[in-house]
Write an enzyme that holds these catalytic residues in place. Structure first.
Site, PDB file in Angstrom:
ATOM      1  N   CYS A  90     -15.041 -33.424  34.499  1.00 20.55           N
ATOM      2  CA  CYS A  90     -15.860 -32.240  34.059  1.00 20.55           C
ATOM      3  C   CYS A  90     -15.467 -31.917  32.626  1.00 20.55           C
ATOM      4  O   CYS A  90     -16.284 -31.192  31.896  1.00 20.55           O
ATOM      5  CB  CYS A  90     -15.506 -31.194  34.901  1.00 20.55           C
ATOM      6  SG  CYS A  90     -15.859 -31.159  36.557  1.00 20.55           S
TER       7      CYS A  90
ATOM      8  N   ASP B 178      26.610 -36.504  18.436  1.00 17.05           N
ATOM      9  CA  ASP B 178      27.191 -35.959  17.138  1.00 17.05           C
ATOM     10  C   ASP B 178      28.623 -35.128  17.800  1.00 17.05           C
ATOM     11  O   ASP B 178      28.598 -34.996  18.972  1.00 17.05           O
ATOM     12  CB  ASP B 178      26.428 -34.954  16.391  1.00 17.05           C
ATOM     13  CG  ASP B 178      27.173 -34.361  15.167  1.00 17.05           C
ATOM     14  OD1 ASP B 178      27.930 -34.916  14.493  1.00 17.05           O
ATOM     15  OD2 ASP B 178      26.931 -33.022  15.164  1.00 17.05           O
TER      16      ASP B 178
ATOM     17  N   CYS C 265     -12.128 -30.714  36.636  1.00 21.11           N
ATOM     18  CA  CYS C 265     -11.583 -32.096  36.930  1.00 21.11           C
ATOM     19  C   CYS C 265     -11.678 -32.716  35.487  1.00 21.11           C
ATOM     20  O   CYS C 265     -12.041 -32.188  34.342  1.00 21.11           O
ATOM     21  CB  CYS C 265     -12.189 -32.810  37.869  1.00 21.11           C
ATOM     22  SG  CYS C 265     -13.940 -32.955  37.268  1.00 21.11           S
TER      23      CYS C 265
END
Length: 695
Positions: A16, A393, A13
């Site tokens: 962690c 463009d 996690c």
């Protein structure tokens, strides 16, 4: 000390990750460490060994491998060794509950069963939680440790043991969600084979890709994937390049053609000269860019993290109030208040909230990568969702970018030779068209000497041929030089052609050049209108030609005869009124691409495109643009839903304190429920069909 990057596995996690980072920074052999939870990588400045790095992550059974190691190990959740104590804990709990139910009486033996279940299942949790408690660091491990120990002290053994097991399930869900989100990276890593057939002196030898050198000859048989980038030197075949470009249509490959690692050889046997080492291949470049993008923090992610910093302390304060205020002020039973307060403490774990944004961002960027679109970070994904207008463009973007000479009006013999000689050092598509025409006429322009060559930015070029100044460029250039422009120019422009003039003291040749529209240009522009996005064309071409193209494509606004600086100025002016995206080729449009809210570069992974733009299309397919916009809008919606779900479920659970209905069960299930909803909701971004992606 050198900086090294490693891949990591088993990181549970986000919290962690923070703990692991702190542990790494405490190592004597590490000067500085950074842990990236989203991309599962660590960046180490120092000379720590892999064993030391893994020891620092032993609390989460973290495994470390070299960043160039692209092998992916698939280990089922239920087979992971770190989960064995949880299984034992669950079995002990079930046996104890059944024994208690069938015996119909309380016994110290049952209490011992619950206690063993708590200790075995929560051992690693308690170690981390108690260490954090000593440091007065209140993360999820600390809160869960206090809640479980508190529940045990007030005699709620069954619920304490259940919370330990459910917390492990919650962590598994969080790990699963990020693993699923990173699945696209794993897919990319698995595309290229780890070995290849190398031919030397007619003998085939199988080599690991790490041992293959530039210049080696690789033999690839039908049905095999290319392990390295290279140039075909023998044979012909069709190759599926979907893994790189996102295009499912196969491409013919013959001598001299380039092939890429991870693409599939479909028909013939090819011999390929390796041109890049494994770490420099196009696929490795894509993997690196996607991982880097996934580690870039989106603005919503930073906002959530800032909120989470204050959320947990506020919940702890509420928990203390729930524990002590009712007994002291209203004389309610201490047991009930302590129990409710411990349940509130569990609600303080912000797991689902913390992953609500990264799991969506990582999934979306991975989805885009699978379809040949490289989004350089979550911030650009969010910005794309808010775009009001797109500036295109013309040459190479709305048009194919392969113009051909359609008209030649000669006023002097050999004028085309001089025009080609002036253009021979240019890579511009119009210059290539002129050179191709000269080659068709078998003109010897390459031997014609050009002195004092000079580029006139955005207008043309100048050079000295046979001691005479020659110019080649747009009619605008020749007007500025004082030439009288022939009516032929306006006639060609009225037909939608680009006009190039070449001459010295007088005009010697007028060249009409046409560039066909891309087949998808009109449908894409109409699709963008359905998304309520304004469209513009910014081009250096003349007004008449630009307007004809714009009318065919149904473009809202046209700005023509622009220099690169003019495009930049227009983008800056538009940004004061609206969010604008620029789509160009990544070379001439670099300033405008860099300045726009979001810059998209066309072209199959050219270095300039990848470096300049915020988003790069690995293929010249405009259909990817509506897809990107839909994906970004969907991602932003899902992030908002995730945050609402994760906070809403916690708030509902918190309100249950008022009637006294909140239990440890409900508290932990609110966390699991929020994590599950956030995960499943984010996984919707993996579904191609729901995003109307057009190939």
């Amino acid at each position: 000390m050198s900086e090294k990057t490693y891949r990591i596995q088993n990181l549970s996690c986000a919290n962690c990750a923070k703990t692991y980072e702190e542990n790494l920074n405490h190592l004597n052999s590490v000067e500085e460490a950074k842990v990236d939870f989203n991309s599962a990588k660590i960046y180490i400045t120092g000379d720590a060994t892999i064993e030391e790095l893994e020891q620092a992550g032993a609390f989460d059974n973290i495994k470390v491998r070299d960043v160039q190691d692209l092998t992916v190990t698939h280990e089922k959740f239920w087979k992971k060794k770190e989960n064995y104590p949880v299984y034992i804990s669950a079995v002990l709990l079930i046996v104890t509950v059944l024994a208690s139910y069938f015996s119909g009486q309380d016994s110290h033996l049952f209490t011992i069963g619950y206690l063993l279940s708590i200790i075995i299942g929560g051992y690693s949790l308690f170690i981390a939680g108690l260490k954090n408690l000593v440091r007065l660091k209140f993360d999820m491990n600390t809160l869960m440790t206090i809640a479980v120990i508190g529940a045990s002290l007030i005699g709620e053994w069954f619920e304490a043991a259940t919370v330990v097991i459910l917390f492990a399930v919650s962590e598994a869900l969080e790990r699963y969600s990020m693993d699923k989100a990173r699945a696209s990276i794993k897919h990319l890593m698995e595309l290229a084979p780890s070995e290849a057939i190398i031919v030397k002196d007619g003998i085939e030898v199988i080599k690991d890709v790490k041992d293959i050198l530039v210049g080696d000859v690789m033999r690839v048989k039908p049905g095999q994937k290319f392990a390295m980038d290279g140039i075909v030197i023998k044979g012909s075949s069709t190759v599926n390049q979907a893994s790189i470009t996102g295009e499912s249509k196969s491409v013919d490959k013959v001598n001299g053609d380039e092939v890429f690692a991870g693409t599939l050889n479909e028909e013939g046997v090819l011999e390929v000269e390796v041109t890049k080492l494994i770490e420099d291949t196009e696929l490795s470049k894509v993997i690196h860019l996607v991982e880097k993008a996934q580690s870039e923090r989106a603005s919503s992610e930073a906002l959530v993290d800032r909120f989470a910093k204050y959320y947990t302390p506020i919940i702890i304060l509420i928990s203390l109030l729930v524990m002590f205020a009712p007994p002291l002020l209203f004389n309610t039973p201490w047991h009930d208040s302590l129990y409710q307060g411990l349940a509130v403490l569990i609600i303080g774990c912000p797991c689902a909230l913390v992953i609500s944004t990264p799991v969506a961002i990582v999934t979306a960027i991975g989805n885009a990568a699978r379809h040949g679109v490289l989004i350089k970070g979550g911030i650009y994904l969010e910005e794309t969702a808010r775009i009001d207008a797109i500036a295109f463009d013309k040459t190479g973007t709305l048009t194919i970018g392969q113009p051909v000479v359609t008209d030649l009006v000669m006023f002097k013999d050999n004028a085309l030779i001089k025009a080609a000689a002036l253009e021979k050092n240019s890579q511009h598509p119009i210059a290539v068209a002129i050179l191709n025409e000269a080659d068709k006429e078998h003109l010897e322009y390459r031997n014609l000497k050009v002195d004092d060559f000079q580029s006139i930015t955005g207008k043309g070029v100048k050079g000295v041929i046979d001691n005479q100044d020659y110019y080649i460029g747009s009619p605008k250039l020749f007007k500025e030089l004082g030439f009288e422009i022939d009516d032929t120019v306006s006639q060609l422009q009225a037909e939608g052609k680009t006009v190039i003039i070449c001459g010295s003291d007088k005009i010697e040749v007028i060249i009409g050049v046409a560039d066909d529209l891309r087949s998808e240009s009109i449908s894409v522009l109409d699709d963008l209108k359905s998304l309520n996005i304004k469209t513009m064309m910014l081009t250096g071409d003349n007004h008449k030609t630009a307007q004809i193209i714009a009318d065919k494509c149904h473009i809202d606004e046209v700005k023509a005869e622009l220099m690169p600086a003019d495009k930049l100025k227009i983008i800056n002016e538009e940004q004061k009124k609206q969010k604008i995206m620029m789509v160009g080729d990544g070379v001439n449009d670099a300033p405008a691409l860099a300045s726009a809210n979001v810059g998209i570069a066309m072209g199959r992974g050219t270095d300039t495109a990848l470096e300049t733009a915020d988003i790069a299309l690995m293929s010249d397919n405009l259909n990817k643009i509506p897809y990107i916009i839909r994906l970004s809008k969907k991602t932003l919606t899902i992030i908002k839903q995730n945050i609402t779900f994760s906070l809403g479920i916690k708030l509902i659970a918190l309100l249950l304190v008022i009637p006294g209905w909140l239990t440890l069960w409900i508290a932990i299930f609110s966390d699991i429920g929020a994590t599950l909803i956030v995960t499943l909701n984010s996984m919707r971004l993996m579904k191609k069909s729901r995003l109307n992606i057009s190939e």
